[in-house]
Design an enzyme around this catalytic site. Sequence first.
Site, mmCIF file in Angstrom:
data_model
loop_
_atom_site.group_PDB
_atom_site.id
_atom_site.type_symbol
_atom_site.label_atom_id
_atom_site.label_comp_id
_atom_site.label_asym_id
_atom_site.label_seq_id
_atom_site.Cartn_x
_atom_site.Cartn_y
_atom_site.Cartn_z
ATOM 1 C CE1 TYR A 18 -0.933 -7.440 -0.717
ATOM 2 C CE2 TYR A 18 0.365 -6.749 -2.793
ATOM 3 C CZ TYR A 18 -0.901 -6.696 -2.062
ATOM 4 O OH TYR A 18 -1.759 -5.852 -2.494
ATOM 5 C CD GLU A 40 -3.109 0.096 -3.317
ATOM 6 O OE1 GLU A 40 -2.198 0.807 -3.881
ATOM 7 O OE2 GLU A 40 -2.930 -1.006 -3.197
ATOM 8 C CD1 TRP A 48 2.452 -3.680 -2.549
ATOM 9 C CD2 TRP A 48 1.410 -2.182 -1.855
ATOM 10 N NE1 TRP A 48 1.498 -4.152 -1.787
ATOM 11 C CE2 TRP A 48 0.754 -3.222 -1.417
ATOM 12 C CE3 TRP A 48 0.890 -0.522 -1.441
ATOM 13 C CZ2 TRP A 48 -0.376 -3.069 -0.597
ATOM 14 C CZ3 TRP A 48 -0.367 -0.734 -0.654
ATOM 15 C CH2 TRP A 48 -0.935 -1.983 -0.169
#
Length: 187
Positions: A18, A40, A48
């Site tokens: 990522y 988000e 995350w």
Amino acid sequence: MKKHRCGWCIGDDLYEAYHDQEWGKPVYDDATLFEFLILETFQAGLSWITILRKRENFRAAFDGFDYKKIAHYTEDKLNELQNNASIIRNKLKIKSAVTNAQNFIKIQEEFGSFSNYIWAFVNGKPIKNKVENYKEAPANTPISDAISKDLKKRGFKFVGSTVIYAHMQATGMVNDHEVDCFRYHEV
């Protein structure tokens, strides 16, 4: 020779991929901007990596992050999502996805695209910070404060300044790669 990466992603293959391929790369496509906005908002209060590991589950559950479909979700669909163990089953966040999709479309109608709207806050080009250590990167800024305030005024939910700053980092509105990270100069 091993590439130097930002410290936050090291040691997890998914995180590193990522970081290497997406994080901090400028995004101007509305569909991708919406995907990151949804992810988000679900991330608020969580790590995350938790969201990243469930990303494909979210994609399947939320019709490929198609904001036009999400804007018209019924109570039955919301109940289905709330019972889907493969995503974060927070009732308020699930409902906010619908509200945010509806407001996303309103912004598109007003500005021509969501991209036009959000990138205007940084005059259309990324802010290149000089982060030495990822732990020193800000959690929010006056710009993320302004975006958050404006989005809330427009009816968006779960878009606090910290969530918005994370969105700005993910979509390349700010370059918070560490200065010695190989991606710093690439994005």
